[in-house]
Design a protein around this motif. Structure first.
Motif, PDB file in Angstrom:
ATOM      1  N   PRO A  36       0.823  -1.214   0.000  1.00 41.67           N
ATOM      2  CA  PRO A  36       0.000   0.000   0.000  1.00 41.67           C
ATOM      3  C   PRO A  36       0.851   1.255   0.000  1.00 41.67           C
ATOM      4  N   ARG A  37       0.388   2.267  -0.685  1.00 45.16           N
ATOM      5  CA  ARG A  37       1.076   3.553  -0.686  1.00 45.16           C
ATOM      6  C   ARG A  37       0.660   4.350   0.545  1.00 45.16           C
ATOM      7  N   ALA A  38       1.601   5.113   1.075  1.00 43.63           N
ATOM      8  CA  ALA A  38       1.285   5.946   2.233  1.00 43.63           C
ATOM      9  C   ALA A  38       0.243   6.986   1.844  1.00 43.63           C
ATOM     10  N   ALA A  39      -0.713   7.191   2.739  1.00 44.84           N
ATOM     11  CA  ALA A  39      -1.757   8.166   2.477  1.00 44.84           C
ATOM     12  C   ALA A  39      -1.162   9.571   2.449  1.00 44.84           C
ATOM     13  N   ALA A  40      -1.674  10.396   1.558  1.00 44.51           N
ATOM     14  CA  ALA A  40      -1.199  11.775   1.472  1.00 44.51           C
ATOM     15  C   ALA A  40      -1.592  12.532   2.730  1.00 44.51           C
ATOM     16  N   LEU A  41      -0.757  13.505   3.105  1.00 47.61           N
ATOM     17  CA  LEU A  41      -1.055  14.326   4.262  1.00 47.61           C
ATOM     18  C   LEU A  41      -2.220  15.263   3.969  1.00 47.61           C
ATOM     19  N   VAL A  42      -3.012  15.531   4.997  1.00 51.68           N
ATOM     20  CA  VAL A  42      -4.008  16.594   4.913  1.00 51.68           C
ATOM     21  C   VAL A  42      -3.252  17.923   4.957  1.00 51.68           C
ATOM     22  N   ARG A  68      -1.559  13.362   9.146  1.00 52.86           N
ATOM     23  CA  ARG A  68      -2.099  12.155   8.551  1.00 52.86           C
ATOM     24  C   ARG A  68      -3.624  12.162   8.642  1.00 52.86           C
ATOM     25  N   PRO A  69      -4.292  11.676   7.622  1.00 55.65           N
ATOM     26  CA  PRO A  69      -5.759  11.647   7.665  1.00 55.65           C
ATOM     27  C   PRO A  69      -6.265  10.865   8.871  1.00 55.65           C
ATOM     28  N   ARG A  71      -5.942  11.497  11.975  1.00 53.35           N
ATOM     29  CA  ARG A  71      -5.171  11.628  13.201  1.00 53.35           C
ATOM     30  C   ARG A  71      -5.691  12.779  14.042  1.00 53.35           C
TER      31      ARG A  71
END
Length: 365
Positions: A36-42, A68-69, A71
Motif C-alpha cells: 500500500p502507498r502511504a496516504a497523502a497528508l491533509v 495524517r488523515p 489523526r
C-alpha cells in the motif's frame, strides 16, 4: 545506533526477510507491487473561529498543521501578554513582534495545532467582559471559552490539550488550568508574570531608573527619589488612599497615573491580588510544564522565577521545567533586536519543541 528490538525479535525479523527474498514480491494482476502507498497528508490550514462569553464575541484563528488523515492532534491555546494584544501578539500599528503567530508556526512544525484569539479591545474583538472594563476574572473567562472552543475542534485530541502563555499570559495560563474541568496535559509559561503585578511594576521601574543612571541620563539622587515615590504610590493604591505622583519623572508619573486611573484601576487590583506561585501549587501532578526566562529580560528577569519554579516542582509536575535562554529579552529576541522584528530566537524555538516532544507528529517536513 543499537537496535532496541530484543535479540529474539531480531532473529525472527531476519528469518522473515530471508523468506521474503526467496519468495519474491507479491505482484498484482498488472505486475505491480501490492504494497500500500502511504496516504497523502491533509494540507495545513488556518480556520477562523468565533466564541462568545459575557455577551461579547471574540475572534480567533485555529492553525492546523499538515497531518495524517484521521489523526487527532495535540492542541495548544496561545494566550497573549498584557495590554490590548491581538491574536498575533501585536498591538498595531506601533508594536508588531508577531510573538503568538510565531508560536503557532513553531508548534505546527511538530504537528501541534493551536488557537490564538483577539483579547478584549484588540483585533476584531470588542471591549467586553461585563458591565465595566474587563478585570482579570473577565480575561480568564475569555481564555477559558477559547480553551473550550479549541477542545471541540474536530482535529483536537482531548487527551493532549496544552496552554501556552506569554508574559501576563503565563499567569492566565495557570488561571485557566485552575478553572477548567478538563485539565490541560501541559503548560508552557513563556517569560511569565511570576509575582504580584505591583511588585513587578515597582521592580521594573526601579530597574529602568538604575539603567538610566548607569547610562548617564539621570543622577543617582533623582533616581533614588523616584524609586521611593513609586514604592509609596504602590502602597497608597493598595491601601485605597489617593495616589500622588507629583514630583516624579514625567514618564514614571504617566505610567502610574495610567495604571491607577479610572480606566485600569479595577484590572490592576484584580491582577495584583493574584500570586502566581500560589496558583502554580494547584497544578495537577504529572502535568508537563515549561518555564522560560531570558538572561536579558528586564521585564521578568531570571532572578524572579525561583518561587514559581519551586511551586510547580512542589505540585509534582513533570517535563522540561525551567529553561534559561541566554542573551534573550522579553520578546524572545537576542538583546538589542528591534521589538518589531518578527522572529523568536532558535533557543526559544528549541524550548517549545522540547516541551511538545511527547505529542510530536509527522507533518511531512
Amino acid at each position: 545506533m543499537r537496535s532496541r528490538t530484543p535479540w529474539r525479535g531480531r532473529m525472527l525479523t531476519a528469518l522473515a526477510a530471508a523468506v521474503a527474498v526467496a519468495a519474491g514480491p507479491v505482484l498484482g494482476a498488472a505486475g505491480a507491487s501490492a504494497a500500500p502507498r502511504a496516504a497523502a497528508l491533509v494540507p495545513a490550514q488556518d480556520r477562523e473561529v468565533r466564541f462568545t462569553v459575557d455577551g461579547t464575541t471574540a475572534h480567533g484563528t485555529v492553525h492546523i498543521p499538515a497531518h495524517r488523515p484521521g489523526r487527532r492532534l495535540a492542541a495548544a491555546l496561545l494566550i497573549p501578554g498584557s495590554g490590548p494584544t491581538d491574536r498575533n501578539g501585536d498591538v498595531p500599528p506601533t508594536f508588531t513582534p508577531h510573538t503568538l503567530s510565531l508560536f503557532a508556526d513553531a508548534l505546527g512544525e511538530d504537528g501541534v495545532m493551536s488557537l490564538r484569539f483577539d483579547k478584549y479591545g484588540s483585533g476584531r474583538t470588542g471591549l467586553g467582559g461585563g458591565p465595566g472594563a474587563p478585570d482579570m476574572a473577565a480575561y480568564t473567562r475569555q481564555a477559558v471559552a477559547a480553551y473550550d472552543t479549541l477542545r471541540h475542534q474536530p482535529e483536537a485530541d482531548p487527551r493532549a490539550l496544552l496552554v501556552v502563555g506569554h508574559s501576563e499570559g503565563g499567569l492566565r495560563a495557570l488561571l485557566v488550568d485552575r478553572a477548567v474541568a478538563v485539565k490541560p496535559a501541559g503548560l508552557a509559561l513563556i517569560a511569565p508574570q511570576d509575582m504580584h503585578l505591583l511588585d513587578m511594576v515597582d521592580f521594573q521601574l526601579a530597574g529602568a531608573l538604575d539603567r538610566a543612571v548607569a547610562a548617564g541620563r539621570l543622577d543617582a539622587a533623582r533616581a533614588a527619589s523616584n524609586k521611593r515615590g513609586v514604592t509609596r504610590a504602590v502602597a497608597d493604591f493598595r491601601a485605597g488612599r489617593p495616589v500622588d505622583t507629583a514630583g516624579l519623572l514625567p514618564d514614571v508619573a504617566a505610567t502610574l497615573d495610567g495604571m491607577f486611573g479610572p480606566v485600569n484601576a479595577d484590572f490592576v487590583r484584580s491582577d495584583d491580588a493574584v500570586y502566581p506561585p500560589s496558583v502554580a501549587r494547584g497544578v495537577a501532578p504529572g502535568t508537563r510544564t515549561l518555564v522560560t526566562c531570558g538572561t536579558e529580560d528586564t521585564n521578568v528577569p531570571c532572578r524572579t522565577t525561583p518561587a514559581l519554579v519551586s511551586a510547580l516542582a512542589a505540585a509534582r509536575t513533570t517535563g522540561p521545567g525551567l529553561r534559561v535562554l541566554p542573551g534573550l529579552d522579553h520578546l524572545l529576541h537576542p538583546a538589542g533586536t528591534p521589538a518589531d522584528d518578527a522572529m523568536i530566537a532558535p533557543a526559544a524555538r528549541r524550548a517549545l519543541h522540547t516541551f511538545v516532544r511527547p505529542w510530536r507528529q509527522d507533518t511531512g517536513n
